[in-house]
Design a protein around this motif. Sequence first.
Motif, PDB file in Angstrom:
ATOM      1  N   ILE A  52      23.438  26.633  87.134  1.00 35.76           N
ATOM      2  CA  ILE A  52      24.378  25.665  87.842  1.00 35.76           C
ATOM      3  C   ILE A  52      23.977  24.428  88.162  1.00 35.76           C
ATOM      4  O   ILE A  52      23.878  23.235  87.992  1.00 35.76           O
ATOM      5  CB  ILE A  52      25.322  26.186  88.813  1.00 35.76           C
ATOM      6  CG1 ILE A  52      26.043  27.115  88.059  1.00 35.76           C
ATOM      7  CG2 ILE A  52      26.114  25.146  89.502  1.00 35.76           C
ATOM      8  CD1 ILE A  52      27.100  27.943  89.166  1.00 35.76           C
ATOM      9  N   TYR A  53      22.479  24.599  89.014  1.00 32.19           N
ATOM     10  CA  TYR A  53      22.170  23.352  90.003  1.00 32.19           C
ATOM     11  C   TYR A  53      20.955  22.866  89.088  1.00 32.19           C
ATOM     12  O   TYR A  53      20.667  21.657  89.413  1.00 32.19           O
ATOM     13  CB  TYR A  53      21.462  23.921  91.309  1.00 32.19           C
ATOM     14  CG  TYR A  53      22.643  24.560  92.093  1.00 32.19           C
ATOM     15  CD1 TYR A  53      23.802  23.786  92.287  1.00 32.19           C
ATOM     16  CD2 TYR A  53      22.348  25.790  92.662  1.00 32.19           C
ATOM     17  CE1 TYR A  53      24.817  24.377  93.259  1.00 32.19           C
ATOM     18  CE2 TYR A  53      23.387  26.204  93.469  1.00 32.19           C
ATOM     19  CZ  TYR A  53      24.718  25.545  93.713  1.00 32.19           C
ATOM     20  OH  TYR A  53      25.847  26.165  94.682  1.00 32.19           O
ATOM     21  N   LEU A  54      20.302  23.383  88.395  1.00 31.44           N
ATOM     22  CA  LEU A  54      19.043  22.863  87.615  1.00 31.44           C
ATOM     23  C   LEU A  54      19.434  22.028  86.277  1.00 31.44           C
ATOM     24  O   LEU A  54      20.199  22.528  85.718  1.00 31.44           O
ATOM     25  CB  LEU A  54      18.013  23.664  87.281  1.00 31.44           C
ATOM     26  CG  LEU A  54      17.317  24.400  88.340  1.00 31.44           C
ATOM     27  CD1 LEU A  54      16.062  25.450  88.038  1.00 31.44           C
ATOM     28  CD2 LEU A  54      16.614  23.268  89.233  1.00 31.44           C
ATOM     29  N   ASP A  55      18.871  20.973  86.384  1.00 35.92           N
ATOM     30  CA  ASP A  55      19.164  20.099  85.058  1.00 35.92           C
ATOM     31  C   ASP A  55      17.851  19.902  84.309  1.00 35.92           C
ATOM     32  O   ASP A  55      17.299  18.771  84.280  1.00 35.92           O
ATOM     33  CB  ASP A  55      20.055  18.790  85.256  1.00 35.92           C
ATOM     34  CG  ASP A  55      20.293  18.181  84.081  1.00 35.92           C
ATOM     35  OD1 ASP A  55      20.332  18.698  82.852  1.00 35.92           O
ATOM     36  OD2 ASP A  55      20.344  16.813  84.019  1.00 35.92           O
ATOM     37  N   ALA A  56      17.120  21.077  83.942  1.00 36.62           N
ATOM     38  CA  ALA A  56      16.007  21.062  83.316  1.00 36.62           C
ATOM     39  C   ALA A  56      15.908  20.859  81.945  1.00 36.62           C
ATOM     40  O   ALA A  56      16.709  21.272  81.317  1.00 36.62           O
ATOM     41  CB  ALA A  56      15.086  22.270  83.667  1.00 36.62           C
ATOM     42  N   GLU A  57      14.925  19.719  81.626  1.00 39.21           N
ATOM     43  CA  GLU A  57      14.835  19.412  80.252  1.00 39.21           C
ATOM     44  C   GLU A  57      13.806  20.252  79.254  1.00 39.21           C
ATOM     45  O   GLU A  57      13.827  20.162  78.189  1.00 39.21           O
ATOM     46  CB  GLU A  57      14.795  17.998  79.982  1.00 39.21           C
ATOM     47  CG  GLU A  57      15.983  17.051  80.361  1.00 39.21           C
ATOM     48  CD  GLU A  57      15.840  15.716  80.422  1.00 39.21           C
ATOM     49  OE1 GLU A  57      14.802  15.226  79.706  1.00 39.21           O
ATOM     50  OE2 GLU A  57      16.596  14.988  80.958  1.00 39.21           O
ATOM     51  N   SER A  58      12.679  20.663  80.340  1.00 44.35           N
ATOM     52  CA  SER A  58      11.750  21.709  79.616  1.00 44.35           C
ATOM     53  C   SER A  58      11.643  22.819  80.204  1.00 44.35           C
ATOM     54  O   SER A  58      12.026  23.324  81.418  1.00 44.35           O
ATOM     55  CB  SER A  58      10.453  20.634  79.790  1.00 44.35           C
ATOM     56  OG  SER A  58      10.035  20.690  80.902  1.00 44.35           O
ATOM     57  N   VAL A  59      10.964  23.866  79.531  1.00 46.24           N
ATOM     58  CA  VAL A  59      10.777  25.228  79.987  1.00 46.24           C
ATOM     59  C   VAL A  59      10.173  25.281  81.025  1.00 46.24           C
ATOM     60  O   VAL A  59      10.340  26.214  81.921  1.00 46.24           O
ATOM     61  CB  VAL A  59      10.464  25.900  78.764  1.00 46.24           C
ATOM     62  CG1 VAL A  59      10.105  27.452  79.372  1.00 46.24           C
ATOM     63  CG2 VAL A  59      11.141  25.993  77.562  1.00 46.24           C
ATOM     64  N   GLU A  60       9.118  24.459  81.381  1.00 47.02           N
ATOM     65  CA  GLU A  60       8.193  24.269  82.528  1.00 47.02           C
ATOM     66  C   GLU A  60       9.050  24.309  83.975  1.00 47.02           C
ATOM     67  O   GLU A  60       8.521  24.580  84.858  1.00 47.02           O
ATOM     68  CB  GLU A  60       7.075  23.271  82.432  1.00 47.02           C
ATOM     69  CG  GLU A  60       6.258  23.444  81.312  1.00 47.02           C
ATOM     70  CD  GLU A  60       6.476  23.177  80.028  1.00 47.02           C
ATOM     71  OE1 GLU A  60       7.614  22.238  79.949  1.00 47.02           O
ATOM     72  OE2 GLU A  60       5.917  23.672  79.194  1.00 47.02           O
ATOM     73  N   ASP A  61      10.264  23.495  83.747  1.00 46.96           N
ATOM     74  CA  ASP A  61      11.026  23.241  84.941  1.00 46.96           C
ATOM     75  C   ASP A  61      11.948  24.452  85.334  1.00 46.96           C
ATOM     76  O   ASP A  61      12.765  24.417  86.293  1.00 46.96           O
ATOM     77  CB  ASP A  61      11.889  22.229  84.805  1.00 46.96           C
ATOM     78  CG  ASP A  61      10.845  20.909  84.603  1.00 46.96           C
ATOM     79  OD1 ASP A  61       9.695  20.976  85.334  1.00 46.96           O
ATOM     80  OD2 ASP A  61      11.262  19.946  84.304  1.00 46.96           O
ATOM     81  N   PHE A  62      12.057  25.507  84.323  1.00 42.41           N
ATOM     82  CA  PHE A  62      12.774  26.592  84.400  1.00 42.41           C
ATOM     83  C   PHE A  62      12.538  27.611  85.676  1.00 42.41           C
ATOM     84  O   PHE A  62      11.277  27.763  85.680  1.00 42.41           O
ATOM     85  CB  PHE A  62      13.291  27.382  83.309  1.00 42.41           C
ATOM     86  CG  PHE A  62      14.085  26.701  82.229  1.00 42.41           C
ATOM     87  CD1 PHE A  62      14.700  25.432  82.617  1.00 42.41           C
ATOM     88  CD2 PHE A  62      14.075  27.028  80.960  1.00 42.41           C
ATOM     89  CE1 PHE A  62      15.512  25.148  81.451  1.00 42.41           C
ATOM     90  CE2 PHE A  62      14.837  26.822  80.038  1.00 42.41           C
ATOM     91  CZ  PHE A  62      15.599  25.402  80.202  1.00 42.41           C
TER      92      PHE A  62
END
Length: 121
Positions: A52-62
């Motif tokens: 819900i809270y993360l708007d990660a565009e790349s896998v490194e930010d997951f």
Amino acid sequence: MPRELFEAARIDEASYWQLFRKIAMPLSIPSFIIVFLFEFQAAWNNFQGALIYLDAESVEDFTAPLVIAYAMTKYSPTAGGQGDHQYVMVASLLVTLPMLLLFSFGQRYFIEGVATQGRKG
């Protein structure tokens, strides 16, 4: 907590702060450690909150649960993958290892907390 300890300390003219600091706090340390372990595990495995809270565009930010879900969909044969589930298993093992280490270090306090709470009082 045994009431007799507090009564004996009050007879020895201990203040309420001393009752807390010298009796209640040391007896509560196993409970504090167990609560910390459970809360850390809940935060570590929180899939829905990160989704819900993360708007990660790349896998490194997951976060770790999101990476495992991403790997499950990427390597799934129904999603066009080749069914390489060994990558998912390695990711799951790497995510599980910190929890196993924390539990192994906190196991003594976990058993001590269960043993002290199971006394008949």
